[in-house]
Motif scaffolding. Sequence first.
Motif, short mmCIF file in Angstrom:
data_model
loop_
_atom_site.label_atom_id
_atom_site.label_comp_id
_atom_site.label_asym_id
_atom_site.label_seq_id
_atom_site.Cartn_x
_atom_site.Cartn_y
_atom_site.Cartn_z
N TYR A 53 0.81 -1.22 0.00
CA TYR A 53 0.00 0.00 0.00
C TYR A 53 0.84 1.27 0.00
N LEU A 54 2.15 1.12 -0.16
CA LEU A 54 3.04 2.27 -0.34
C LEU A 54 3.70 2.19 -1.71
N ASP A 55 3.01 1.55 -2.66
CA ASP A 55 3.52 1.39 -4.02
C ASP A 55 4.88 0.70 -4.05
N GLY A 56 5.07 -0.28 -3.17
CA GLY A 56 6.30 -1.06 -3.16
C GLY A 56 7.47 -0.40 -2.44
N ARG A 57 7.23 0.76 -1.85
CA ARG A 57 8.33 1.43 -1.14
C ARG A 57 8.56 0.80 0.23
N THR A 58 9.75 1.02 0.76
CA THR A 58 10.08 0.56 2.11
C THR A 58 10.01 1.75 3.06
N ARG A 59 10.04 1.46 4.33
CA ARG A 59 10.04 2.51 5.36
C ARG A 59 11.19 2.26 6.31
N ALA A 60 11.73 3.32 6.85
CA ALA A 60 12.77 3.20 7.87
C ALA A 60 12.17 2.64 9.14
N LEU A 61 12.94 1.84 9.83
CA LEU A 61 12.52 1.26 11.10
C LEU A 61 13.58 1.64 12.13
N PRO A 62 13.50 2.85 12.70
CA PRO A 62 14.55 3.34 13.60
C PRO A 62 14.70 2.47 14.85
N GLN A 63 15.92 2.01 15.07
CA GLN A 63 16.26 1.22 16.24
C GLN A 63 17.64 1.68 16.69
N GLY A 64 17.75 2.13 17.92
CA GLY A 64 19.01 2.68 18.41
C GLY A 64 20.11 1.65 18.59
N ARG A 65 21.27 1.93 18.03
CA ARG A 65 22.47 1.11 18.21
C ARG A 65 23.45 1.95 19.02
N VAL A 66 23.03 2.23 20.26
CA VAL A 66 23.76 3.14 21.13
C VAL A 66 23.33 2.85 22.57
N LEU A 67 24.15 3.22 23.52
CA LEU A 67 23.73 3.08 24.91
C LEU A 67 22.48 3.93 25.14
N GLY A 68 21.42 3.32 25.57
CA GLY A 68 20.15 4.02 25.73
C GLY A 68 19.14 3.57 24.68
N GLY A 69 19.61 2.90 23.64
CA GLY A 69 18.73 2.34 22.63
C GLY A 69 17.93 3.38 21.86
N GLY A 70 16.70 3.00 21.52
CA GLY A 70 15.84 3.86 20.71
C GLY A 70 15.49 5.17 21.35
N THR A 71 15.60 5.28 22.65
CA THR A 71 15.30 6.52 23.34
C THR A 71 16.22 7.64 22.85
N VAL A 72 17.43 7.29 22.50
CA VAL A 72 18.40 8.28 22.02
C VAL A 72 17.97 8.84 20.68
N LEU A 73 17.40 7.99 19.84
CA LEU A 73 16.98 8.46 18.52
C LEU A 73 15.76 9.34 18.62
#
Length: 73
Positions: A53-73
């Motif tokens: 339903y996005l015409d075959g496009r992908t979406r970013a899936l933000p996941q933190g690779r840092v101390l604190g994880g996704g909260t930092v992003l």
Amino acid sequence: MANRLSENPAVNVLLLEAGPADNNEPWIQIPFFAGQGVGSSLDWNLQTVPQTYLDGRTRALPQGRVLGGGTVL
């Protein structure tokens, strides 16, 4: 969760996180820049599979690779 578990002196807690410390980058310290870390070296840079339903496009899936994880992003 690790903080809450460690409140009990009878419990030992080991918390493992991947990635480096954030080194106080402005985009982490200043709320105005929230979201600027997506796609940076502190993000795993994951993408979804192509979405019908996005015409075959992908979406970013933000996941933190840092101390604190996704909260930092």
